[in-house]
Design a protein around this motif. Structure first.
Motif, PDB file in Angstrom:
ATOM      1  N   THR A  30       0.839  -1.195   0.000  1.00 32.92           N
ATOM      2  CA  THR A  30       0.000   0.000   0.000  1.00 32.92           C
ATOM      3  C   THR A  30       0.882   1.257   0.000  1.00 32.92           C
ATOM      4  O   THR A  30       2.107   1.193   0.119  1.00 32.92           O
ATOM      5  CB  THR A  30      -0.902   0.032   1.243  1.00 32.92           C
ATOM      6  OG1 THR A  30      -0.072   0.229   2.406  1.00 32.92           O
ATOM      7  CG2 THR A  30      -1.677  -1.266   1.397  1.00 32.92           C
ATOM      8  N   THR A  31       0.231   2.391  -0.098  1.00 33.67           N
ATOM      9  CA  THR A  31       0.963   3.664  -0.032  1.00 33.67           C
ATOM     10  C   THR A  31       1.737   3.764   1.273  1.00 33.67           C
ATOM     11  O   THR A  31       2.871   4.247   1.310  1.00 33.67           O
ATOM     12  CB  THR A  31      -0.021   4.849  -0.118  1.00 33.67           C
ATOM     13  OG1 THR A  31      -1.022   4.698   0.892  1.00 33.67           O
ATOM     14  CG2 THR A  31      -0.703   4.884  -1.472  1.00 33.67           C
ATOM     15  N   TRP A  32       1.113   3.319   2.386  1.00 41.18           N
ATOM     16  CA  TRP A  32       1.756   3.437   3.696  1.00 41.18           C
ATOM     17  C   TRP A  32       2.977   2.535   3.811  1.00 41.18           C
ATOM     18  O   TRP A  32       3.880   2.789   4.594  1.00 41.18           O
ATOM     19  CB  TRP A  32       0.756   3.105   4.807  1.00 41.18           C
ATOM     20  CG  TRP A  32      -0.412   4.044   4.827  1.00 41.18           C
ATOM     21  CD1 TRP A  32      -0.359   5.406   4.882  1.00 41.18           C
ATOM     22  CD2 TRP A  32      -1.793   3.705   4.779  1.00 41.18           C
ATOM     23  NE1 TRP A  32      -1.631   5.946   4.882  1.00 41.18           N
ATOM     24  CE2 TRP A  32      -2.534   4.915   4.822  1.00 41.18           C
ATOM     25  CE3 TRP A  32      -2.493   2.497   4.707  1.00 41.18           C
ATOM     26  CZ2 TRP A  32      -3.927   4.950   4.788  1.00 41.18           C
ATOM     27  CZ3 TRP A  32      -3.882   2.532   4.682  1.00 41.18           C
ATOM     28  CH2 TRP A  32      -4.579   3.736   4.722  1.00 41.18           C
ATOM     29  N   ASP A  33       3.015   1.442   3.031  1.00 41.70           N
ATOM     30  CA  ASP A  33       4.194   0.578   3.010  1.00 41.70           C
ATOM     31  C   ASP A  33       5.306   1.205   2.164  1.00 41.70           C
ATOM     32  O   ASP A  33       6.464   1.246   2.551  1.00 41.70           O
ATOM     33  CB  ASP A  33       3.855  -0.800   2.422  1.00 41.70           C
ATOM     34  CG  ASP A  33       2.769  -1.529   3.184  1.00 41.70           C
ATOM     35  OD1 ASP A  33       2.830  -1.521   4.416  1.00 41.70           O
ATOM     36  OD2 ASP A  33       1.876  -2.100   2.541  1.00 41.70           O
ATOM     37  N   LEU A  34       4.926   1.677   0.982  1.00 42.42           N
ATOM     38  CA  LEU A  34       5.916   2.162   0.023  1.00 42.42           C
ATOM     39  C   LEU A  34       6.649   3.403   0.503  1.00 42.42           C
ATOM     40  O   LEU A  34       7.840   3.577   0.217  1.00 42.42           O
ATOM     41  CB  LEU A  34       5.233   2.436  -1.327  1.00 42.42           C
ATOM     42  CG  LEU A  34       4.693   1.189  -2.046  1.00 42.42           C
ATOM     43  CD1 LEU A  34       3.860   1.591  -3.261  1.00 42.42           C
ATOM     44  CD2 LEU A  34       5.838   0.271  -2.467  1.00 42.42           C
ATOM     45  N   VAL A  35       5.976   4.270   1.239  1.00 37.32           N
ATOM     46  CA  VAL A  35       6.658   5.488   1.705  1.00 37.32           C
ATOM     47  C   VAL A  35       7.755   5.156   2.717  1.00 37.32           C
ATOM     48  O   VAL A  35       8.644   5.979   2.972  1.00 37.32           O
ATOM     49  CB  VAL A  35       5.680   6.499   2.340  1.00 37.32           C
ATOM     50  CG1 VAL A  35       4.687   7.002   1.320  1.00 37.32           C
ATOM     51  CG2 VAL A  35       4.979   5.905   3.551  1.00 37.32           C
ATOM     52  N   MET A  36       7.734   3.940   3.274  1.00 35.32           N
ATOM     53  CA  MET A  36       8.691   3.560   4.313  1.00 35.32           C
ATOM     54  C   MET A  36       9.880   2.765   3.772  1.00 35.32           C
ATOM     55  O   MET A  36      10.698   2.278   4.548  1.00 35.32           O
ATOM     56  CB  MET A  36       7.985   2.715   5.380  1.00 35.32           C
ATOM     57  CG  MET A  36       6.786   3.390   6.027  1.00 35.32           C
ATOM     58  SD  MET A  36       7.241   4.876   6.946  1.00 35.32           S
ATOM     59  CE  MET A  36       8.046   4.136   8.362  1.00 35.32           C
ATOM     60  N   LEU A  37      10.018   2.635   2.464  1.00 33.86           N
ATOM     61  CA  LEU A  37      11.060   1.783   1.893  1.00 33.86           C
ATOM     62  C   LEU A  37      12.471   2.212   2.276  1.00 33.86           C
ATOM     63  O   LEU A  37      13.380   1.383   2.365  1.00 33.86           O
ATOM     64  CB  LEU A  37      10.932   1.754   0.364  1.00 33.86           C
ATOM     65  CG  LEU A  37       9.784   0.920  -0.204  1.00 33.86           C
ATOM     66  CD1 LEU A  37       9.706   1.096  -1.723  1.00 33.86           C
ATOM     67  CD2 LEU A  37       9.953  -0.552   0.155  1.00 33.86           C
ATOM     68  N   SER A  38      12.685   3.505   2.495  1.00 33.24           N
ATOM     69  CA  SER A  38      14.027   4.007   2.790  1.00 33.24           C
ATOM     70  C   SER A  38      14.257   4.214   4.284  1.00 33.24           C
ATOM     71  O   SER A  38      15.243   4.818   4.693  1.00 33.24           O
ATOM     72  CB  SER A  38      14.275   5.323   2.043  1.00 33.24           C
ATOM     73  OG  SER A  38      15.642   5.675   2.073  1.00 33.24           O
TER      74      SER A  38
END
Length: 400
Positions: A30-38
């Motif tokens: 989800t968006t909330w997962d992807l923003v945390m990739l870094s």
């Protein structure tokens, strides 16, 4: 060998008890997962004491814990199969896109490590600062979420101490939805690996009585009854860390809180929803204004930030992200000006049962009814200033 060196006794991978048809499909983030990739992993561990000598056969105790742990993990992975996967990426050049998802099919499973160190429980919990060796109790120390392309998505390390056991307690979350894409073709465009300066880490214990007094004070100063214990304690820590940094009055400082979206959505998500559904809310002011005003003023600003985080703002964040995808970046310039508060006293950190009884500590913290432990990480000069601040330390309690 140094007694503080962690020795790896065994490594293995644990797969789901059996493979379901659903687990053969890609698991989209989800968006909330992807923003945390870094962003670095949030890692916590539970420290247990072994029973008194003579009450058990130590080797049998540890072997039983390990066997049962792996059996339970295999069963859990049947229901939460993405945790046995790894990240995979699909890249397109025209138009530019970088799609990251969980590949549950081509993975050896969750990693399970049995380790040992010649240290006692006292060696871990007694020092003023969290010992550096604790970092070796975590398999994914210093890794960022994007590293799950080459590392297991879930890794559990059980470290034996002379008179205790430390169990790494961490797992990622995610929710299956449509395939979302980032408008990049190479990870260097959105992944940043920040080398943080050396910080001192210390656990500060706040008793239920101290927190109650802070809450009463914050509400009285703001002429309200709405400010929570968490907001009062967060405001207190924000003010004194800012003072310890000795920032110029005109410098902008901010307090960043992780906030749960589940109850704020309409209709609300179930508390049992398996997936990331949190954002951050930021409260900003100048260092001078923060310190010139009292605790109630700062706590009220945090309260307003929290209550204004509504269904509308959550959905607005998602829609804005879909129009212009991004990944959170950590900047070294944020550290002196920001206080970032994560986790929550509402999490049932001590609810897991591994056959060792109730955990003594969470990392190096102590649990008490209504009390809260805060692990504060600061450069040495700021930590020394905080520890020397009599007003701050008067509120800190000794753990029971």
């Amino acid at each position: 060998m140094d007694s503080s060196t962690v020795r790896i006794i065994s490594r293995c991978f644990v797969k789901p008890q059996h493979v379901s048809e659903q687990s053969k499909q890609p698991f989209y983030l989800t968006t909330w997962d992807l923003v945390m990739l870094s962003v670095h992993y949030i890692q916590k561990g539970l420290l247990y004491t072994k029973p008194p000598p003579g009450d058990y056969c130590e080797q049998n105790l540890i072997n039983n814990v390990l066997v049962r742990f792996k059996q339970s993990l295999s069963i859990a992975l049947l229901h939460f199969y993405p945790l046995a996967g790894r990240l995979a990426t699909k890249i397109e050049q025209n138009p530019k896109s970088h799609s990251v998802f969980v590949d549950c099919k081509n993975s050896p499973g969750a990693k399970f490590i049995h380790a040992a160190v010649d240290l006692s429980v006292s060696d871990v919990v007694s020092p003023t600062y969290v010992p550096l060796v604790v970092q070796s109790f975590f398999d994914h120390d210093r890794a960022i979420n994007y590293d799950d392309h080459t590392r297991p998505l879930l890794s559990i390390q059980v470290t034996e101490l002379v008179d205790g056991v430390f169990i790494e307690r961490w797992f990622p979350e995610g929710n299956n939805g449509p395939l979302l894409t980032l408008r990049f073709t190479h990870q260097n465009e959105f992944i940043t690996r920040l080398e943080t300066p050396h910080f001192l880490e210390r656990i500060f214990h706040f008793s239920a009585k101290s927190i109650t007094k802070l809450k009463e004070r914050a509400n009285t100063e703001s002429n309200t009854t709405k400010i929570s214990s968490f907001q009062s304690l967060s405001a207190f820590v924000w003010r004194f860390i800012t003072r310890a940094h000795r920032l110029p009055c005109e410098i902008v400082t901010c307090c960043i809180l992780a906030i749960n979206n589940r109850p704020r959505l309409e209709p609300p998500l179930s508390p049992n929803y398996f997936g990331n559904s949190f954002q951050i809310v930021t409260t900003m002011t100048t260092a001078g204004e923060l310190l010139d005003h009292g605790l109630g003023w700062a706590a009220w600003k945090l309260y307003q930030a929290v209550v204004n985080h509504s269904d509308k703002s959550v959905r607005g964040f998602v829609n804005d992200w879909l129009r212009s995808p991004f990944v959170y970046q950590c900047s070294p310039h944020l550290y002196p000006q920001s206080v970032i508060i994560g986790s929550s006293s509402r999490f049932n950190m001590y609810g897991n049962e591994f056959g060792l009884g109730k955990a003594l500590t969470l990392r190096s913290g102590y649990e008490g009814k209504g009390s809260v432990d805060i692990e504060i990480c600061l450069p040495s000069f700021s930590m020394n200033a905080l520890e020397s601040d009599e007003e701050f330390m008067a509120v800190v309690s000794k753990p029971i």
